[in-house]
Design a protein around this motif. Sequence first.
Motif, PDB file in Angstrom:
ATOM      1  N   VAL A  37       0.840  -1.206   0.000  1.00 36.83           N
ATOM      2  CA  VAL A  37       0.000   0.000   0.000  1.00 36.83           C
ATOM      3  C   VAL A  37       0.873   1.253   0.000  1.00 36.83           C
ATOM      4  CG1 VAL A  37      -1.710   1.309   1.301  1.00 36.83           C
ATOM      5  CG2 VAL A  37      -1.962  -1.160   1.069  1.00 36.83           C
ATOM      6  N   ARG A  38       1.934   1.250   0.795  1.00 37.87           N
ATOM      7  CA  ARG A  38       2.834   2.419   0.788  1.00 37.87           C
ATOM      8  C   ARG A  38       3.444   2.625  -0.595  1.00 37.87           C
ATOM      9  NH1 ARG A  38       4.707   0.424   5.944  1.00 37.87           N
ATOM     10  NH2 ARG A  38       3.905   1.698   7.653  1.00 37.87           N
ATOM     11  N   ASP A  39       3.844   1.547  -1.250  1.00 32.98           N
ATOM     12  CA  ASP A  39       4.424   1.670  -2.590  1.00 32.98           C
ATOM     13  C   ASP A  39       3.391   2.193  -3.583  1.00 32.98           C
ATOM     14  OD1 ASP A  39       6.625   1.113  -4.539  1.00 32.98           O
ATOM     15  OD2 ASP A  39       5.152  -0.313  -5.336  1.00 32.98           O
ATOM     16  N   LEU A  40       2.158   1.692  -3.490  1.00 25.01           N
ATOM     17  CA  LEU A  40       1.092   2.170  -4.371  1.00 25.01           C
ATOM     18  C   LEU A  40       0.858   3.662  -4.155  1.00 25.01           C
ATOM     19  CD1 LEU A  40      -1.223   1.473  -6.364  1.00 25.01           C
ATOM     20  CD2 LEU A  40      -2.647   0.967  -4.360  1.00 25.01           C
ATOM     21  N   GLU A  41       0.819   4.089  -2.903  1.00 23.53           N
ATOM     22  CA  GLU A  41       0.622   5.508  -2.608  1.00 23.53           C
ATOM     23  C   GLU A  41       1.796   6.342  -3.095  1.00 23.53           C
ATOM     24  OE1 GLU A  41      -2.104   5.119   1.445  1.00 23.53           O
ATOM     25  OE2 GLU A  41       0.084   5.055   1.594  1.00 23.53           O
ATOM     26  N   ARG A  42       2.998   5.849  -2.861  1.00 24.16           N
ATOM     27  CA  ARG A  42       4.196   6.593  -3.277  1.00 24.16           C
ATOM     28  C   ARG A  42       4.204   6.807  -4.784  1.00 24.16           C
ATOM     29  NH1 ARG A  42       7.290   4.159   0.050  1.00 24.16           N
ATOM     30  NH2 ARG A  42       7.604   2.349  -1.304  1.00 24.16           N
ATOM     31  N   ARG A  43       3.848   5.756  -5.538  1.00 17.35           N
ATOM     32  CA  ARG A  43       3.846   5.859  -7.001  1.00 17.35           C
ATOM     33  C   ARG A  43       2.753   6.794  -7.507  1.00 17.35           C
ATOM     34  NH1 ARG A  43       2.348   1.435  -9.126  1.00 17.35           N
ATOM     35  NH2 ARG A  43       2.152   0.026  -7.347  1.00 17.35           N
ATOM     36  N   GLN A  85       3.013  11.656  -0.255  1.00 13.66           N
ATOM     37  CA  GLN A  85       4.173  11.811   0.613  1.00 13.66           C
ATOM     38  C   GLN A  85       3.801  11.267   1.991  1.00 13.66           C
ATOM     39  OE1 GLN A  85       6.224  15.736   0.242  1.00 13.66           O
ATOM     40  NE2 GLN A  85       4.536  16.229  -1.145  1.00 13.66           N
ATOM     41  N   HIS A  86       4.645  10.374   2.521  1.00 13.96           N
ATOM     42  CA  HIS A  86       4.327   9.746   3.795  1.00 13.96           C
ATOM     43  C   HIS A  86       4.886  10.555   4.964  1.00 13.96           C
ATOM     44  CE1 HIS A  86       3.635   6.262   1.089  1.00 13.96           C
ATOM     45  NE2 HIS A  86       2.621   6.107   1.924  1.00 13.96           N
ATOM     46  N   LEU A 132      -4.761   2.596  10.895  1.00 14.60           N
ATOM     47  CA  LEU A 132      -5.507   3.046   9.721  1.00 14.60           C
ATOM     48  C   LEU A 132      -4.586   3.420   8.570  1.00 14.60           C
ATOM     49  CD1 LEU A 132      -8.410   3.674   8.713  1.00 14.60           C
ATOM     50  CD2 LEU A 132      -7.981   6.050   9.374  1.00 14.60           C
ATOM     51  N   ASN A 133      -4.896   2.875   7.397  1.00 13.31           N
ATOM     52  CA  ASN A 133      -4.290   3.363   6.159  1.00 13.31           C
ATOM     53  C   ASN A 133      -5.042   4.642   5.793  1.00 13.31           C
ATOM     54  OD1 ASN A 133      -5.299   2.824   2.890  1.00 13.31           O
ATOM     55  ND2 ASN A 133      -3.240   3.520   3.347  1.00 13.31           N
ATOM     56  N   ASP A 134      -4.442   5.769   6.143  1.00 14.49           N
ATOM     57  CA  ASP A 134      -5.153   7.032   6.021  1.00 14.49           C
ATOM     58  C   ASP A 134      -4.378   7.980   5.105  1.00 14.49           C
ATOM     59  OD1 ASP A 134      -7.256   8.698   6.504  1.00 14.49           O
ATOM     60  OD2 ASP A 134      -6.607   9.334   8.481  1.00 14.49           O
ATOM     61  N   GLY A 135      -5.071   8.949   4.588  1.00 13.93           N
ATOM     62  CA  GLY A 135      -4.421   9.964   3.778  1.00 13.93           C
ATOM     63  C   GLY A 135      -5.326  11.156   3.603  1.00 13.93           C
ATOM     64  N   ILE A 150      -8.120   2.643  -5.210  1.00 12.21           N
ATOM     65  CA  ILE A 150      -8.880   1.665  -4.432  1.00 12.21           C
ATOM     66  C   ILE A 150      -9.140   0.415  -5.270  1.00 12.21           C
ATOM     67  CG2 ILE A 150     -11.145   1.202  -3.407  1.00 12.21           C
ATOM     68  CD1 ILE A 150     -11.118   4.114  -2.393  1.00 12.21           C
ATOM     69  N   ARG A 151      -9.541   0.599  -6.521  1.00  7.45           N
ATOM     70  CA  ARG A 151      -9.797  -0.559  -7.393  1.00  7.45           C
ATOM     71  C   ARG A 151      -8.521  -1.375  -7.588  1.00  7.45           C
ATOM     72  NH1 ARG A 151     -13.119   3.256 -10.090  1.00  7.45           N
ATOM     73  NH2 ARG A 151     -11.444   3.779 -11.547  1.00  7.45           N
ATOM     74  N   GLU A 152      -7.381  -0.698  -7.781  1.00 10.89           N
ATOM     75  CA  GLU A 152      -6.116  -1.403  -7.983  1.00 10.89           C
ATOM     76  C   GLU A 152      -5.725  -2.200  -6.735  1.00 10.89           C
ATOM     77  OE1 GLU A 152      -1.428  -0.424  -9.128  1.00 10.89           O
ATOM     78  OE2 GLU A 152      -3.009   1.028  -9.622  1.00 10.89           O
ATOM     79  N   ALA A 153      -5.852  -1.572  -5.563  1.00 11.53           N
ATOM     80  CA  ALA A 153      -5.504  -2.263  -4.317  1.00 11.53           C
ATOM     81  C   ALA A 153      -6.430  -3.447  -4.074  1.00 11.53           C
ATOM     82  CB  ALA A 153      -5.564  -1.287  -3.145  1.00 11.53           C
ATOM     83  N   HIS A 154      -7.712  -3.280  -4.315  1.00 18.73           N
ATOM     84  CA  HIS A 154      -8.657  -4.364  -4.101  1.00 18.73           C
ATOM     85  C   HIS A 154      -8.355  -5.560  -5.002  1.00 18.73           C
ATOM     86  CE1 HIS A 154     -12.097  -1.798  -2.144  1.00 18.73           C
ATOM     87  NE2 HIS A 154     -10.977  -1.781  -1.467  1.00 18.73           N
TER      88      HIS A 154
END
Length: 405
Positions: free
Chosen positions: A42-48, A52-53, A144-147, A167-171
């Motif tokens: 999930v962190r990698d998906l968000e980073r791409r 910013q974490h 929580l995976n939050d943003g 969300i669709r990609e992660a699911h």
Amino acid sequence: MIDHRRLGRELGLFTSDPLAGAGLPLWLPAGAAARHAVEEYVRDLERRSGHQHVLTPPLGKRELFELSGHLGYFADDMFPPMRLSADDEFVLRPALCPHHALVYRSRGRSWRDLPLRVAELGGMYRAERSGVLGGLSRVRAISLNDGHNFCSLEQVGEEVAEVLRLIREAHAALGVRPAGFRLSLRGPGEKYVGDDAQWARAEELLRAALDGMPYAEGPGEAAFYGPKIDIQVVDAAGRESTLSTVQLDFDKPERFDLSYVDSGGARRRPVMVHRSLVGSMERLFAYLIEVHEGAFPAWYAPVQVVVLPVDAGQDGAADGFAAAARAAGLRVEVDRAGSLGARVRDAARARVPYAAVVGPREAAAGRISLRLRDGRVLEPMPAAEALTLIGKVVGARAVGLLPPA
């Protein structure tokens, strides 16, 4: 009936203990391994996707949550403040958004900074009644995976559309089967903040993002600060719950006096888009354990490969293959205890995706015989080829056990 609590015990994923307290599960090594793999993904998906974490503390001063509105609108679900002195009280946070608002206002912002996408896997706490707690699905300590995406009003549509895509990609990677979309709207009463025009504009933007997709409306189910799109799932007992969400918030930018300078030099308020791609790790895994019946996709299985030497004569070859698998980044164990048949059955009961059998002929030829969790047996192949096969499945984050065609 499939129950994540029973499977969690049988597979050694998590446990509970009265000394820790109700609603405070303990993640065991197997469960932690699976969870870490999902968190990294999930962190990698968000980073791409340009997030910013950040890292923020799980508690804050009472004044922070008075300013955010949580103590005024959400106090019944919060733990009592902790008083260190007459003028120094701290509160376990029920949400991450107040801290992320502080991250935004840590320096001046201009239109060039927007959208600013801030993400965190962070802890928060809810004072749930003991009678509603259960396994991982309802807990008091939540990871929580939050943003929060801070953007201009003109960027809201694109931001919400991008969140729904993520969300669709992660699911798809996790094997989540969404049951539908829910548009949670304001209802009667005074538990909401903001004016009618803000709410109408926010609801209009979310309806536009859902254009062409079937959804149900939930009057009275909005957050106190704004409407939201909830992505629903159904557990093994047929109970529906929210897993992922995207919410619009015009209120907190006002409360925290957040602003940016637009291209003409004027000061404007950003919109705050709350989003969670996969929800909390606890509720997510309660669902994943049940939907996969403990047989997670290989990429986040706690043990991905178990190596089974037929007898002591193949110990060296088995250890060598296990070392190569670890070097390739796989989670691997070697099992030597008992008959081969019993060990194969143990691996299947433990839902290990691949059992790598090493007999005398395989050891002499440098080959491996792979048995898949679903009962299929592959022809013996060179050890390097077996690692490549498993690596392709894991690298693609495939739901199946063979490389995608």
